[in-house]
Design an enzyme around this catalytic site. Structure first.
Site, PDB file in Angstrom:
ATOM      1  N   ASP A  32      10.437  32.906   3.282  1.00 41.53           N
ATOM      2  CA  ASP A  32       8.996  33.153   3.236  1.00 41.53           C
ATOM      3  C   ASP A  32       8.582  34.270   4.179  1.00 41.53           C
ATOM      4  OD1 ASP A  32       9.536  31.472   5.398  1.00 41.53           O
ATOM      5  OD2 ASP A  32       7.739  30.238   5.138  1.00 41.53           O
ATOM      6  N   ASP A  84       4.637  26.711   4.156  1.00 41.08           N
ATOM      7  CA  ASP A  84       4.219  25.333   4.419  1.00 41.08           C
ATOM      8  C   ASP A  84       2.720  25.147   4.224  1.00 41.08           C
ATOM      9  OD1 ASP A  84       6.848  24.977   5.039  1.00 41.08           O
ATOM     10  OD2 ASP A  84       6.540  24.745   7.194  1.00 41.08           O
TER      11      ASP A  84
END
Length: 411
Positions: free
Chosen positions: A52, A194
């Site tokens: 990410d 997240d």
């Protein structure tokens, strides 16, 4: 705090929220009028680990374990916060003023408070005028198990503070604000995965997220006779100021040498041209990111068509890359993955299609694709083998259900 048998409180149930409301009133007093609840899930990342913050692709799903933040207005410009499942008995509430600069706490025992303070500070910097309130936090989501308890707390806090202020923000803007809070107040340079899945998840789906454009594709999870599960090593990691930030720095240095913004844009041509300037460890980091992005795309396609064999193979290959190239696994994670891979006797024969570590690493949990009907037998086998060979008690195990993202509800 581990995933202990019987510890779950289904925070989506009104009866459970009623118990929490009693706890709120016992702590803060007064009447229940104006009391609401921000409910935010945890997440498991199915695949796409440490991609990410490298601008790549990730495929997490929200899970039916949550952080609840009960809240109501307070008639003065401050926030008064109590974490019922974290604070020690007799510990005072964390109380701080709003409307001015919000200090970061240096007390490591109350690190959770920096997540709350950070979210408040970032929302203020966005120009939002916060209002005072009392916040009562409870979670049935274990900390440090790789299930993103921090992002769950951040997003639930953001929803509570926005509701108190009578304001709304798009889910992705909430996610970005919470990421900034974790960077600046918790000291963890996390990616955007997240917070994004916690804020944007759809029930029954995994979230394929492009971490550059922040566009998403909701991938339905329709695996007949199979479910995802997590097994907790009981080993707890500390990400801030640790190997996590070191890995990110290595990737950023490699991208700089390649002349690209992130490793998302790196190619074999970049490796051929500038690979000689990389250290051996940087070369391994680059290889993991490039191959993990490919595995993530392949996993999403296999998930959509229900190809269990392909999913299991991709899980195993992802773990090998995280262990050998990114070097964020640990002996306990490796043992659980290998034990699951070799499970072949009696009632556990064919019970697991594949497994890998999930989360930041250095401890936490393993995610596995399992047959729900054999989950109990598989858990018992792992518990026995883990104690026998590692001398440790399994932190716990959860059979997962794809959940919805964060929301505010009545108590």
């Amino acid at each position: 705090m581990g995933i202990k048998k019987g510890s779950r409180m289904d925070l989506t149930q009104s009866s459970v929220r009623a118990e929490l409301k009693d706890g709120f009133l016992a702590r803060f007093g007064g009447r229940p009028s104006g009391l609401r609840c921000a409910l935010s899930p945890g997440r498991v990342n199915l695949i796409g680990e440490h991609t990410d913050y490298n601008g790549g692709f990730v495929l997490p799903m929200a899970i039916a374990r949550h952080t609840a933040v009960l809240f109501r207005p307070l008639g003065r410009p401050c926030l008064r916060v109590h974490a019922a499942d974290i604070d020690r008995q007799g510990e005072p509430d964390d109380e701080f003023g709003i409307g001015a600069s919000i200090a970061r706490l240096s007390d490591g025992r109350r690190q959770w408070a920096n997540y709350v303070r950070g979210v408040a500070a970032v929302l203020q910097r966005l120009g939002l005028r916060l209002k005072g309130g009392e916040l009562y936090i409870h979670a049935d989501l274990p900390q440090g198990a790789g299930l993103s308890s921090s992002a769950s707390l951040e997003v639930a806090t953001a929803h509570a503070l926005l509701a108190l202020a009578g304001k709304r923000l798009p889910p992705q803007q909430i996610a970005l604000a919470c990421q900034k809070a974790e960077h600046t107040y918790a000291g963890v340079r996390c990616g955007i995965m997240d917070q994004s899945v916690v804020a944007r998840a759809r029930p029954g789906h995994a979230l394929l997220l492009d971490c550059v454009s922040l566009s998403v594709q909701n991938v339905p999870i329709r695996l007949k006779g199979w479910s995802f599960a997590v097994f907790d090593t009981g080993v707890r990691h500390k990400l801030a100021g640790s190997e996590y930030n070191k890995r990110r720095a290595e990737c950023e240095h490699a991208a700089k040498l390649f002349g690209v913004k992130t490793l998302r844009d790196a190619s074999v041509a970049h490796l051929l041209k500038a690979g000689g300037k990389l250290t051996a460890s940087e070369h391994r980091r680059v290889r993991h990111v490039m191959t993990e992005d490919l595995r993530t795309a392949q996993f999403a396609a296999a998930l959509a068509r229900g190809d269990v064999e392909a999913l299991g193979d991709l899980l195993h290959r992802s773990h090998a890359s995280l262990r050998d190239d990114y070097q964020v696994s640990c002996p306990e994670l490796d043992f659980l993955v290998e034990t699951l891979r070799k499970a072949s006797d009696g009632p556990i024969r064919g019970a697991c299609a594949g497994a890998r570590m999930t989360g930041g690493g250095f401890g936490g949990s393993v995610v596995a694709l399992v047959k729900p009907g054999r989950f109990a037998a598989l858990r018992a086998h792992l518990t026995q083998q883990y104690l026998k060979h590692k001398g440790r008690t399994l932190g716990g195990a959860l059979l997962l259900e794809p959940s919805a993202g964060a929301a505010v509800t009545a108590c």
